[in-house]
Scaffold this motif. Structure first.
Motif, PDB file in Angstrom:
ATOM      1  N   ASN A  13      -1.820  16.296  -1.905  1.00  0.00           N
ATOM      2  CA  ASN A  13      -1.970  15.637  -3.213  1.00  0.00           C
ATOM      3  C   ASN A  13      -0.992  14.475  -3.343  1.00  0.00           C
ATOM      4  OD1 ASN A  13       0.490  16.362  -4.760  1.00  0.00           O
ATOM      5  ND2 ASN A  13      -0.276  18.453  -4.567  1.00  0.00           N
ATOM      6  N   LEU A  14      -1.303  13.565  -4.239  1.00  0.00           N
ATOM      7  CA  LEU A  14      -0.563  12.314  -4.369  1.00  0.00           C
ATOM      8  C   LEU A  14       0.912  12.529  -4.676  1.00  0.00           C
ATOM      9  CD1 LEU A  14      -0.683   9.239  -4.310  1.00  0.00           C
ATOM     10  CD2 LEU A  14      -1.400   9.298  -6.707  1.00  0.00           C
ATOM     11  N   GLU A  15       1.221  13.450  -5.558  1.00  0.00           N
ATOM     12  CA  GLU A  15       2.625  13.689  -5.912  1.00  0.00           C
ATOM     13  C   GLU A  15       3.427  14.185  -4.704  1.00  0.00           C
ATOM     14  OE1 GLU A  15       5.828  13.135  -8.011  1.00  0.00           O
ATOM     15  OE2 GLU A  15       3.836  12.584  -8.714  1.00  0.00           O
ATOM     16  N   ASP A  16       2.851  15.075  -3.922  1.00  0.00           N
ATOM     17  CA  ASP A  16       3.533  15.562  -2.719  1.00  0.00           C
ATOM     18  C   ASP A  16       3.676  14.460  -1.680  1.00  0.00           C
ATOM     19  OD1 ASP A  16       3.913  18.063  -3.780  1.00  0.00           O
ATOM     20  OD2 ASP A  16       2.176  18.965  -2.780  1.00  0.00           O
ATOM     21  N   ARG A  17       2.701  13.577  -1.579  1.00  0.00           N
ATOM     22  CA  ARG A  17       2.803  12.435  -0.657  1.00  0.00           C
ATOM     23  C   ARG A  17       3.947  11.519  -1.083  1.00  0.00           C
ATOM     24  NH1 ARG A  17      -3.040   9.874   0.268  1.00  0.00           N
ATOM     25  NH2 ARG A  17      -1.938   8.659   1.846  1.00  0.00           N
ATOM     26  N   ARG A  18       4.076  11.296  -2.378  1.00  0.00           N
ATOM     27  CA  ARG A  18       5.176  10.458  -2.875  1.00  0.00           C
ATOM     28  C   ARG A  18       6.530  11.082  -2.557  1.00  0.00           C
ATOM     29  NH1 ARG A  18       2.449   9.514  -8.784  1.00  0.00           N
ATOM     30  NH2 ARG A  18       1.112   7.742  -8.220  1.00  0.00           N
ATOM     31  N   ARG A  19       6.643  12.393  -2.762  1.00  0.00           N
ATOM     32  CA  ARG A  19       7.905  13.090  -2.442  1.00  0.00           C
ATOM     33  C   ARG A  19       8.211  13.014  -0.950  1.00  0.00           C
ATOM     34  NH1 ARG A  19       6.548  16.686  -6.662  1.00  0.00           N
ATOM     35  NH2 ARG A  19       5.373  18.045  -5.290  1.00  0.00           N
ATOM     36  N   ARG A  20       7.204  13.185  -0.131  1.00  0.00           N
ATOM     37  CA  ARG A  20       7.370  13.092   1.322  1.00  0.00           C
ATOM     38  C   ARG A  20       7.813  11.684   1.725  1.00  0.00           C
ATOM     39  NH1 ARG A  20       3.013  15.399   5.493  1.00  0.00           N
ATOM     40  NH2 ARG A  20       3.905  17.289   4.659  1.00  0.00           N
ATOM     41  N   ASN A  39      15.878   2.938  -1.383  1.00  0.00           N
ATOM     42  CA  ASN A  39      15.978   2.335  -2.712  1.00  0.00           C
ATOM     43  C   ASN A  39      14.618   1.878  -3.223  1.00  0.00           C
ATOM     44  OD1 ASN A  39      18.901   1.974  -3.767  1.00  0.00           O
ATOM     45  ND2 ASN A  39      19.057   1.569  -1.583  1.00  0.00           N
ATOM     46  N   PHE A  40      13.825   1.243  -2.369  1.00  0.00           N
ATOM     47  CA  PHE A  40      12.529   0.723  -2.785  1.00  0.00           C
ATOM     48  C   PHE A  40      11.578   1.845  -3.193  1.00  0.00           C
ATOM     49  CE2 PHE A  40       8.219  -0.814  -2.148  1.00  0.00           C
ATOM     50  CZ  PHE A  40       8.249  -2.006  -2.855  1.00  0.00           C
ATOM     51  N   VAL A  41      11.456   2.853  -2.336  1.00  0.00           N
ATOM     52  CA  VAL A  41      10.535   3.951  -2.638  1.00  0.00           C
ATOM     53  C   VAL A  41      11.016   4.728  -3.857  1.00  0.00           C
ATOM     54  CG1 VAL A  41       9.550   6.120  -1.775  1.00  0.00           C
ATOM     55  CG2 VAL A  41       9.624   4.107  -0.290  1.00  0.00           C
ATOM     56  N   GLU A  42      12.309   4.967  -3.946  1.00  0.00           N
ATOM     57  CA  GLU A  42      12.842   5.699  -5.096  1.00  0.00           C
ATOM     58  C   GLU A  42      12.525   4.972  -6.406  1.00  0.00           C
ATOM     59  OE1 GLU A  42      17.188   7.230  -6.430  1.00  0.00           O
ATOM     60  OE2 GLU A  42      16.556   7.652  -4.379  1.00  0.00           O
ATOM     61  N   ALA A  43      12.644   3.656  -6.407  1.00  0.00           N
ATOM     62  CA  ALA A  43      12.408   2.877  -7.621  1.00  0.00           C
ATOM     63  C   ALA A  43      10.922   2.725  -7.962  1.00  0.00           C
ATOM     64  CB  ALA A  43      13.029   1.491  -7.472  1.00  0.00           C
ATOM     65  N   ASN A  44      10.041   2.830  -6.959  1.00  0.00           N
ATOM     66  CA  ASN A  44       8.636   2.507  -7.178  1.00  0.00           C
ATOM     67  C   ASN A  44       7.641   3.632  -6.938  1.00  0.00           C
ATOM     68  OD1 ASN A  44       8.755  -0.545  -7.632  1.00  0.00           O
ATOM     69  ND2 ASN A  44       9.988  -0.257  -5.796  1.00  0.00           N
ATOM     70  N   LYS A  45       8.084   4.760  -6.421  1.00  0.00           N
ATOM     71  CA  LYS A  45       7.152   5.807  -5.980  1.00  0.00           C
ATOM     72  C   LYS A  45       6.210   6.306  -7.071  1.00  0.00           C
ATOM     73  CE  LYS A  45      10.276   9.768  -6.436  1.00  0.00           C
ATOM     74  NZ  LYS A  45       9.829  10.130  -7.761  1.00  0.00           N
ATOM     75  N   ASP A  46       6.676   6.343  -8.310  1.00  0.00           N
ATOM     76  CA  ASP A  46       5.834   6.856  -9.390  1.00  0.00           C
ATOM     77  C   ASP A  46       4.599   5.988  -9.644  1.00  0.00           C
ATOM     78  OD1 ASP A  46       7.529   9.003  -9.720  1.00  0.00           O
ATOM     79  OD2 ASP A  46       8.673   8.048 -11.320  1.00  0.00           O
ATOM     80  N   SER A  47       4.670   4.736  -9.226  1.00  0.00           N
ATOM     81  CA  SER A  47       3.526   3.840  -9.409  1.00  0.00           C
ATOM     82  C   SER A  47       2.668   3.712  -8.149  1.00  0.00           C
ATOM     83  CB  SER A  47       4.005   2.450  -9.843  1.00  0.00           C
ATOM     84  OG  SER A  47       4.720   1.829  -8.785  1.00  0.00           O
ATOM     85  N   PHE A  48       3.068   4.358  -7.054  1.00  0.00           N
ATOM     86  CA  PHE A  48       2.314   4.249  -5.798  1.00  0.00           C
ATOM     87  C   PHE A  48       0.957   4.937  -5.914  1.00  0.00           C
ATOM     88  CE2 PHE A  48       6.138   3.913  -2.644  1.00  0.00           C
ATOM     89  CZ  PHE A  48       6.381   2.628  -3.084  1.00  0.00           C
ATOM     90  N   SER A  49      -0.066   4.222  -5.515  1.00  0.00           N
ATOM     91  CA  SER A  49      -1.417   4.781  -5.433  1.00  0.00           C
ATOM     92  C   SER A  49      -1.571   5.498  -4.091  1.00  0.00           C
ATOM     93  CB  SER A  49      -2.448   3.657  -5.527  1.00  0.00           C
ATOM     94  OG  SER A  49      -2.343   2.809  -4.385  1.00  0.00           O
ATOM     95  N   ALA A  50      -2.697   6.147  -3.896  1.00  0.00           N
ATOM     96  CA  ALA A  50      -2.977   6.778  -2.604  1.00  0.00           C
ATOM     97  C   ALA A  50      -2.993   5.722  -1.498  1.00  0.00           C
ATOM     98  CB  ALA A  50      -4.305   7.518  -2.657  1.00  0.00           C
ATOM     99  N   GLU A  51      -3.495   4.521  -1.806  1.00  0.00           N
ATOM    100  CA  GLU A  51      -3.536   3.443  -0.824  1.00  0.00           C
ATOM    101  C   GLU A  51      -2.123   2.963  -0.477  1.00  0.00           C
ATOM    102  OE1 GLU A  51      -5.431   3.418  -3.701  1.00  0.00           O
ATOM    103  OE2 GLU A  51      -7.280   4.033  -2.682  1.00  0.00           O
ATOM    104  N   ASP A  52      -1.247   2.886  -1.475  1.00  0.00           N
ATOM    105  CA  ASP A  52       0.141   2.503  -1.224  1.00  0.00           C
ATOM    106  C   ASP A  52       0.812   3.536  -0.323  1.00  0.00           C
ATOM    107  OD1 ASP A  52      -0.128   0.272  -2.917  1.00  0.00           O
ATOM    108  OD2 ASP A  52       0.635   1.386  -4.662  1.00  0.00           O
ATOM    109  N   CYS A  53       0.586   4.807  -0.621  1.00  0.00           N
ATOM    110  CA  CYS A  53       1.153   5.880   0.208  1.00  0.00           C
ATOM    111  C   CYS A  53       0.646   5.768   1.640  1.00  0.00           C
ATOM    112  CB  CYS A  53       0.820   7.248  -0.370  1.00  0.00           C
ATOM    113  SG  CYS A  53       1.694   7.630  -1.909  1.00  0.00           S
TER     114      CYS A  53
END
Length: 100
Positions: A13-20, A39-53
């Motif tokens: 799922n998307l949330e687990d992909r963001r955490r990973r 720093n980049f992922v920490e600041a932006n991960k909540d807005s990452f789509s599945a495509e961004d991941c």
């Protein structure tokens, strides 16, 4: 280089992909990339789509020294990684990054 058609993360799922991604971003192997990606992922991960991941998951399969060259504009970025996300990474102010 990795095969963009293969995605071992597609069933996560998307949330687990963001955490990973966040974990992988802080544990690259080269401290400079830890700081950039962490720093980049920490600041932006909540807005990452599945495509961004998927983009980051593919990028993270590449060699660290090549990624560092692409992000710092030392070497040309391969076509598959060109675009908005790489542009954002290349515009980071490296003096404001914080170590963990």
């Amino acid at each position: 280089m990795s095969d963009q058609g293969y995605n071992p993360h597609k069933d996560i799922n998307l949330e687990d992909r963001r955490r990973r991604l966040l974990f992988r971003a802080w544990h690259r192997g080269i401290k400079e990339l830890d700081l950039i990606f962490g720093n980049f992922v920490e600041a932006n991960k909540d807005s990452f789509s599945a495509e961004d991941c998927a983009w980051f998951e593919t990028l993270f399969e590449e060699q660290d020294h090549e990624i560092l060259g692409w992000v710092t504009k030392g070497i040309d970025v391969p076509e598959k990684f060109q675009g908005e996300m790489m542009d954002r990474l290349q515009k980071l102010d490296f003096m404001t990054l914080k170590a963990k």
